[in-house]
Enzyme design. Structure first.
Site, PDB file in Angstrom:
ATOM      1  N   HIS A 116       0.842  -1.202   0.000  1.00  0.00           N
ATOM      2  CA  HIS A 116       0.000   0.000   0.000  1.00  0.00           C
ATOM      3  C   HIS A 116       0.873   1.246   0.000  1.00  0.00           C
ATOM      4  O   HIS A 116       1.868   1.309   0.714  1.00  0.00           O
ATOM      5  CB  HIS A 116      -0.826   0.069   1.295  1.00  0.00           C
ATOM      6  CG  HIS A 116      -1.968  -0.860   1.361  1.00  0.00           C
ATOM      7  ND1 HIS A 116      -1.858  -2.128   1.870  1.00  0.00           N
ATOM      8  CD2 HIS A 116      -3.264  -0.691   1.004  1.00  0.00           C
ATOM      9  CE1 HIS A 116      -3.050  -2.701   1.831  1.00  0.00           C
ATOM     10  NE2 HIS A 116      -3.918  -1.857   1.306  1.00  0.00           N
ATOM     11  N   ASN A 147       8.231  -3.857   3.041  1.00  0.00           N
ATOM     12  CA  ASN A 147       6.791  -3.721   3.279  1.00  0.00           C
ATOM     13  C   ASN A 147       6.388  -4.195   4.670  1.00  0.00           C
ATOM     14  O   ASN A 147       5.610  -3.534   5.343  1.00  0.00           O
ATOM     15  CB  ASN A 147       6.031  -4.512   2.215  1.00  0.00           C
ATOM     16  CG  ASN A 147       4.540  -4.245   2.247  1.00  0.00           C
ATOM     17  OD1 ASN A 147       4.110  -3.120   2.408  1.00  0.00           O
ATOM     18  ND2 ASN A 147       3.755  -5.300   2.096  1.00  0.00           N
TER      19      ASN A 147
END
Length: 154
Positions: A116, A147
């Protein structure tokens, strides 16, 4: 109050009063780009490498050539954080026709995470806001170490 303080305090207060007027006069009332767009992105499908997508949750410039965002901008307040549940990644329904729809399967076997850009947790106060972060236009390939560790902590 000293003469020195008066001389500098009054102009400073006048400037602080004027600054909100500058931002109120912007074309976009979207809180996520209060200070302006990072690029000359346009919500025009002819701008395939700098296509502007504005949502209440975030604003981004999408690049149809790279099939990833150029940038994503969002404003974060304590009211944006809640307890909504994570959803499923989905192709973005707001992409114009003729733009390739990136699916979650693009990442299968790649060794990369779907990372994201506007974090889901930053939009967890309402389920619809959280769900908006799972559009694939808000995602870039990220190494699992980045991440799942560094970006998540940030």
């Amino acid at each position: 109050m000293s003469t020195f303080s008066k001389r500098f305090l009054v102009p400073a207060l006048a400037l602080l009063t004027f600054i909100p007027l500058l931002f109120a006069a912007q074309d976009s009332p979207n809180r996520n780009v209060r200070f302006g767009l990072p690029s000359a992105a346009k919500a025009d499908s002819a701008h395939r490498e700098n296509y502007l997508m504005a949502r209440p949750q975030y604003v981004l410039s999408y690049n149809a050539k790279t099939r990833a965002p150029n940038w994503v901008s969002w404003c974060l307040t304590k009211h944006d954080i809640g307890k909504s549940k994570r959803g499923a990644f989905e192709p973005d329904p707001l992409l114009p026709s003729g733009f390739a729809r990136v699916t979650t399967h693009v990442y299968d076997g790649s060794g990369f995470d779907r990372g994201h850009m506007c974090p889901a947790q930053d939009r967890s106060s309402r389920q619809s806001d959280m769900d908006a972060t799972f559009n694939m236009t808000n995602v870039i390939p990220q190494s699992p170490n980045s991440n799942q560790h560094g970006w998540e902590r940030l």
